[in-house]
Design an enzyme around this catalytic site. Structure first.
Site, PDB file in Angstrom:
ATOM      1  N   CYS A   8      -3.930   2.109   0.175  1.00 20.01           N
ATOM      2  CA  CYS A   8      -2.834   1.538   0.967  1.00 20.01           C
ATOM      3  C   CYS A   8      -2.230   2.652   1.815  1.00 20.01           C
ATOM      4  O   CYS A   8      -2.894   3.675   2.051  1.00 20.01           O
ATOM      5  CB  CYS A   8      -1.803   0.838   0.085  1.00 20.01           C
ATOM      6  SG  CYS A   8      -0.930   1.903  -1.082  1.00 20.01           S
ATOM      7  N   ASN A  11       0.282   4.913  -1.281  1.00 21.69           N
ATOM      8  CA  ASN A  11      -0.279   5.062  -2.634  1.00 21.69           C
ATOM      9  C   ASN A  11       0.817   5.092  -3.710  1.00 21.69           C
ATOM     10  O   ASN A  11       0.716   5.807  -4.708  1.00 21.69           O
ATOM     11  CB  ASN A  11      -1.186   6.315  -2.741  1.00 21.69           C
ATOM     12  CG  ASN A  11      -2.014   6.402  -4.013  1.00 21.69           C
ATOM     13  OD1 ASN A  11      -2.305   7.494  -4.491  1.00 21.69           O
ATOM     14  ND2 ASN A  11      -2.389   5.284  -4.601  1.00 21.69           N
ATOM     15  N   CYS A  13       2.912   1.760  -3.958  1.00 17.25           N
ATOM     16  CA  CYS A  13       3.236   0.347  -4.235  1.00 17.25           C
ATOM     17  C   CYS A  13       1.990  -0.501  -4.503  1.00 17.25           C
ATOM     18  O   CYS A  13       1.767  -0.943  -5.631  1.00 17.25           O
ATOM     19  CB  CYS A  13       4.023  -0.265  -3.079  1.00 17.25           C
ATOM     20  SG  CYS A  13       5.617   0.523  -2.783  1.00 17.25           S
ATOM     21  N   ARG A  14       1.183  -0.746  -3.466  1.00 18.10           N
ATOM     22  CA  ARG A  14       0.090  -1.708  -3.592  1.00 18.10           C
ATOM     23  C   ARG A  14      -1.160  -1.141  -4.255  1.00 18.10           C
ATOM     24  O   ARG A  14      -1.679  -1.742  -5.206  1.00 18.10           O
ATOM     25  CB  ARG A  14      -0.276  -2.260  -2.197  1.00 18.10           C
ATOM     26  CG  ARG A  14       0.809  -3.133  -1.586  1.00 18.10           C
ATOM     27  CD  ARG A  14       0.579  -3.377  -0.102  1.00 18.10           C
ATOM     28  NE  ARG A  14       0.729  -2.141   0.664  1.00 18.10           N
ATOM     29  CZ  ARG A  14       0.538  -2.024   1.967  1.00 18.10           C
ATOM     30  NH1 ARG A  14       0.156  -3.095   2.658  1.00 18.10           N
ATOM     31  NH2 ARG A  14       0.715  -0.875   2.578  1.00 18.10           N
ATOM     32  N   SER A  15      -1.675   0.005  -3.746  1.00 14.77           N
ATOM     33  CA  SER A  15      -2.953   0.485  -4.311  1.00 14.77           C
ATOM     34  C   SER A  15      -2.855   0.923  -5.777  1.00 14.77           C
ATOM     35  O   SER A  15      -3.832   0.733  -6.515  1.00 14.77           O
ATOM     36  CB  SER A  15      -3.597   1.562  -3.423  1.00 14.77           C
ATOM     37  OG  SER A  15      -2.786   2.687  -3.297  1.00 14.77           O
ATOM     38  N   ASP A 122       3.181  -5.302   2.699  1.00 13.92           N
ATOM     39  CA  ASP A 122       3.792  -4.069   2.185  1.00 13.92           C
ATOM     40  C   ASP A 122       5.144  -4.416   1.549  1.00 13.92           C
ATOM     41  O   ASP A 122       6.052  -4.876   2.250  1.00 13.92           O
ATOM     42  CB  ASP A 122       3.965  -3.106   3.368  1.00 13.92           C
ATOM     43  CG  ASP A 122       4.524  -1.768   2.931  1.00 13.92           C
ATOM     44  OD1 ASP A 122       4.966  -1.636   1.775  1.00 13.92           O
ATOM     45  OD2 ASP A 122       4.519  -0.849   3.769  1.00 13.92           O
TER      46      ASP A 122
HETATM   47  P1  4NP Z   1       2.310   1.211  -0.181  1.00 18.77           P
HETATM   48  O1  4NP Z   1       3.831   1.009   0.290  1.00 18.77           O
HETATM   49  O2  4NP Z   1       1.514   1.557   1.065  1.00 18.77           O
HETATM   50  O3  4NP Z   1       1.944  -0.108  -0.749  1.00 18.77           O
HETATM   51  O4  4NP Z   1       2.312   2.326  -1.204  1.00 18.77           O
HETATM   52  C1  4NP Z   1       4.532   1.993   0.990  1.00 18.77           C
HETATM   53  C2  4NP Z   1       5.077   3.040   0.308  1.00 18.77           C
HETATM   54  C3  4NP Z   1       5.812   4.002   1.003  1.00 18.77           C
HETATM   55  C4  4NP Z   1       5.971   3.884   2.352  1.00 18.77           C
HETATM   56  C5  4NP Z   1       5.399   2.826   3.031  1.00 18.77           C
HETATM   57  C6  4NP Z   1       4.667   1.875   2.353  1.00 18.77           C
HETATM   58  N1  4NP Z   1       6.722   4.852   3.057  1.00 18.77           N
HETATM   59  O5  4NP Z   1       6.948   4.662   4.270  1.00 18.77           O
HETATM   60  O6  4NP Z   1       7.163   5.840   2.442  1.00 18.77           O
END
Ligand code: 4NP
Length: 152
Positions: A8, A11, A13-15, A122
């Site tokens: 994602c 790294n 939240c989703r992955s 997201d």
């Molecule tokens: P992820 O979510 O891609 O599912 O881990 C996010 C986590 C952090 C951020 C964006 C999306 N960020 O902008 O810090």
């Protein structure tokens, strides 16, 4: 060993959820699962507390995972690379050196033809409900992926 990477943006939240869910459905002596982010914002960080909570509510511990950034050598290490959304797809494909690399990359929701929107939303700026929705999308896709991998 068949190896699968979940990708994602951050790294956290989703992955990490996809990583923990798929790992829980596959025998560890035959399959290696990992996750990474296309960005470097959260290298070394634990998963988001809401991802940890939703996984825990479903009997999966992801609290030991740590964020890392996707790297070109991941194309050599992994057989399958599942990305969460179109933006992740483009960022990973940009790093592919050849068609062998790029052929490993798929949107994770593409494994289910019944799902119309192929992007895992997201949830970072969302609520626990958004994380629960992400969990159910990923659990459904990981059921299909694990069946395909075990039967191949
Ligand atoms: P992820 O979510 O891609 O599912 O881990 C996010 C986590 C952090 C951020 C964006 C999306 N960020 O902008 O810090």
């Amino acid at each position: 060993m068949v190896s699968i990477l979940m990708v994602c943006l951050g790294n956290i939240c989703r992955s990490p959820l996809a990583h923990g869910i798929l790992e829980s459905k596959l025998p560890s002596d035959k399959f290696y699962v990992d996750s990474a982010g296309t960005a470097n914002y959260h290298v070394g960080d634990s998963p988001d507390h809401r991802s940890i909570a939703v996984a825990k509510a479903n009997g999966i511990n992801i609290s030991h995972q740590r964020g890392r950034q996707f790297k070109v050598s991941d194309f050599d290490t992994f057989d399958h690379i599942f990305v969460m959304d179109q933006s992740n797809f483009e960022n990973v494909i940009k790093l592919a050196r050849n068609t062998h690399d790029s052929s490993k990359v798929k949107l994770i929701l593409e494994v289910d033809p019944h799902i119309k929107d192929k992007n895992v939303p997201d949830p970072y700026y969302g609520t626990i409900k958004d994380f629960e929705h992400v969990y159910s999308l990923l659990d459904n896709s990981c059921n299909i992926i694990s069946k395909n991998l075990i039967n191949n």
